[in-house]
Design a protein around this motif. Sequence first.
Motif, PDB file in Angstrom:
ATOM      1  N   MET A 161       0.655  -0.607   0.105  1.00  0.00           N
ATOM      2  CA  MET A 161       0.069  -0.243  -0.014  1.00  0.00           C
ATOM      3  C   MET A 161       0.894   1.240  -0.290  1.00  0.00           C
ATOM      4  O   MET A 161       2.128   1.164   0.539  1.00  0.00           O
ATOM      5  N   LEU A 162       0.646   2.518  -1.382  1.00  0.00           N
ATOM      6  CA  LEU A 162       1.214   3.237  -1.143  1.00  0.00           C
ATOM      7  C   LEU A 162       0.398   3.795  -0.957  1.00  0.00           C
ATOM      8  O   LEU A 162      -0.394   4.580  -1.069  1.00  0.00           O
ATOM      9  N   GLN A 163       1.337   5.147   0.375  1.00  0.00           N
ATOM     10  CA  GLN A 163       0.078   6.487   0.723  1.00  0.00           C
ATOM     11  C   GLN A 163       1.367   7.709   0.754  1.00  0.00           C
ATOM     12  O   GLN A 163       2.193   7.086   1.886  1.00  0.00           O
ATOM     13  N   TRP A 164       0.649   8.590   1.118  1.00  0.00           N
ATOM     14  CA  TRP A 164       0.874   9.888   1.340  1.00  0.00           C
ATOM     15  C   TRP A 164       0.161  10.901   1.209  1.00  0.00           C
ATOM     16  O   TRP A 164      -1.054  11.087   0.357  1.00  0.00           O
ATOM     17  N   THR A 165       0.456  12.237   2.007  1.00  0.00           N
ATOM     18  CA  THR A 165      -0.139  12.929   1.532  1.00  0.00           C
ATOM     19  C   THR A 165       1.005  15.113   1.894  1.00  0.00           C
ATOM     20  O   THR A 165       1.181  14.389   2.612  1.00  0.00           O
ATOM     21  N   PRO A 166       0.545  14.619   0.258  1.00  0.00           N
ATOM     22  CA  PRO A 166       1.205  16.160   0.208  1.00  0.00           C
ATOM     23  C   PRO A 166       1.426  17.226   0.753  1.00  0.00           C
ATOM     24  O   PRO A 166       0.090  17.468   0.900  1.00  0.00           O
ATOM     25  N   THR A 167       2.985  17.987   1.551  1.00  0.00           N
ATOM     26  CA  THR A 167       2.228  18.994   2.159  1.00  0.00           C
ATOM     27  C   THR A 167       2.796  19.735   2.031  1.00  0.00           C
ATOM     28  O   THR A 167       2.840  20.726   2.727  1.00  0.00           O
ATOM     29  N   GLU A 168       3.291  19.975   0.611  1.00  0.00           N
ATOM     30  CA  GLU A 168       3.958  21.047  -0.657  1.00  0.00           C
ATOM     31  C   GLU A 168       4.112  20.500  -0.944  1.00  0.00           C
ATOM     32  O   GLU A 168       4.077  19.693  -2.128  1.00  0.00           O
ATOM     33  N   GLU A 169       3.912  21.715  -2.482  1.00  0.00           N
ATOM     34  CA  GLU A 169       4.138  21.494  -3.853  1.00  0.00           C
ATOM     35  C   GLU A 169       5.330  20.862  -4.137  1.00  0.00           C
ATOM     36  O   GLU A 169       6.224  21.107  -3.879  1.00  0.00           O
ATOM     37  N   VAL A 170       5.303  19.892  -5.141  1.00  0.00           N
ATOM     38  CA  VAL A 170       5.816  18.501  -5.772  1.00  0.00           C
ATOM     39  C   VAL A 170       5.962  18.576  -7.282  1.00  0.00           C
ATOM     40  O   VAL A 170       4.485  18.438  -7.125  1.00  0.00           O
ATOM     41  N   LEU A 171       7.282  18.883  -7.184  1.00  0.00           N
ATOM     42  CA  LEU A 171       6.785  19.680  -9.229  1.00  0.00           C
ATOM     43  C   LEU A 171       7.632  18.103  -9.556  1.00  0.00           C
ATOM     44  O   LEU A 171       9.130  18.212  -9.749  1.00  0.00           O
ATOM     45  N   ASP A 172       7.313  17.316 -10.431  1.00  0.00           N
ATOM     46  CA  ASP A 172       7.574  16.341 -10.905  1.00  0.00           C
ATOM     47  C   ASP A 172       8.556  16.031  -9.904  1.00  0.00           C
ATOM     48  O   ASP A 172       9.786  15.195 -11.467  1.00  0.00           O
ATOM     49  N   GLU A 173       8.577  15.218  -9.325  1.00  0.00           N
ATOM     50  CA  GLU A 173       9.217  14.483  -8.573  1.00  0.00           C
ATOM     51  C   GLU A 173       8.936  12.836  -9.039  1.00  0.00           C
ATOM     52  O   GLU A 173       7.764  12.224  -9.057  1.00  0.00           O
ATOM     53  N   ALA A 174       9.883  12.383  -9.664  1.00  0.00           N
ATOM     54  CA  ALA A 174      10.282  10.716  -9.663  1.00  0.00           C
ATOM     55  C   ALA A 174      10.201  10.046  -8.621  1.00  0.00           C
ATOM     56  O   ALA A 174      10.552   9.882  -7.348  1.00  0.00           O
ATOM     57  N   ILE A 175       9.176   9.013  -8.646  1.00  0.00           N
ATOM     58  CA  ILE A 175       8.958   7.955  -8.236  1.00  0.00           C
ATOM     59  C   ILE A 175       9.188   6.914  -8.721  1.00  0.00           C
ATOM     60  O   ILE A 175       9.314   6.386  -9.224  1.00  0.00           O
ATOM     61  N   ARG A 176      10.748   6.095  -7.408  1.00  0.00           N
ATOM     62  CA  ARG A 176      10.805   5.080  -7.664  1.00  0.00           C
ATOM     63  C   ARG A 176      10.514   3.300  -7.148  1.00  0.00           C
ATOM     64  O   ARG A 176      11.267   4.036  -6.024  1.00  0.00           O
ATOM     65  N   ILE A 177       9.752   2.480  -7.464  1.00  0.00           N
ATOM     66  CA  ILE A 177       9.524   1.876  -6.894  1.00  0.00           C
ATOM     67  C   ILE A 177      10.462   0.159  -7.083  1.00  0.00           C
ATOM     68  O   ILE A 177      10.133   0.242  -8.352  1.00  0.00           O
ATOM     69  N   ILE A 178      10.387  -0.554  -6.588  1.00  0.00           N
ATOM     70  CA  ILE A 178      11.479  -1.393  -7.082  1.00  0.00           C
ATOM     71  C   ILE A 178      10.843  -2.637  -6.344  1.00  0.00           C
ATOM     72  O   ILE A 178      10.207  -3.007  -5.320  1.00  0.00           O
ATOM     73  N   ALA A 179      10.458  -3.767  -7.929  1.00  0.00           N
ATOM     74  CA  ALA A 179       9.549  -5.720  -7.209  1.00  0.00           C
ATOM     75  C   ALA A 179      10.769  -5.645  -7.258  1.00  0.00           C
ATOM     76  O   ALA A 179      11.587  -6.718  -8.387  1.00  0.00           O
TER      77      ALA A 179
END
Length: 185
Positions: A161-179
């Motif tokens: 389960m991926l969870q997040w609540t952004p508290t500041e503006e994030v411009l185009d941040e790459a999220i990398r998940i490894i399986a």
Amino acid sequence: GHGGRAVQIFEITVAEALNTPPRITSKPTTPTIRYDAIFDYQLTAQDDELDELTYSLLLGPENMRIHSTFGVLEWLPISSQLGTHNVVVRVADEAGLADIQTFDLTVAEPNLPPVFLSTPPSRIGLGQSLSHHIRTTDANGDDVTLSLASAPNEMTLVDGMLQWTPTEEVLDEAIRIIADDGVNT
């Protein structure tokens, strides 16, 4: 009685030391290989008389070969050769005395990396909560472990389960998940 003497006379023929057969001292280290991988096994043998040794393959799958002088056994199995194969190798000295080694070699499907089945959202509003279940599959049936390699602060990945609540503006941040299936990443 008064003693006496007995004399025994005999002959001994001295011959060369008896020849002993060579002994295979190595063992194959890989009982299972993938069909797209080369099997390479360096046989080693010991001969007390230091005779020149000859290696041969008595039984093995098609395309398997052994170098008669150096004892290198090689094979590149193909997809039609999945399953277990009995292999018999022999080493012989100059007098023809020999040792035989038998082992099984199993050819398995190549490992395939896990595949992501879910598509995470590409946009989220400031202060909105993201809750997304990351789903994967593995064609080989291996267990898949998920981890965050790069992500914004406070983003979590727990039990898929991926969870997040952004508290500041994030411009185009790459999220990398490894399986990871423990074999290929």
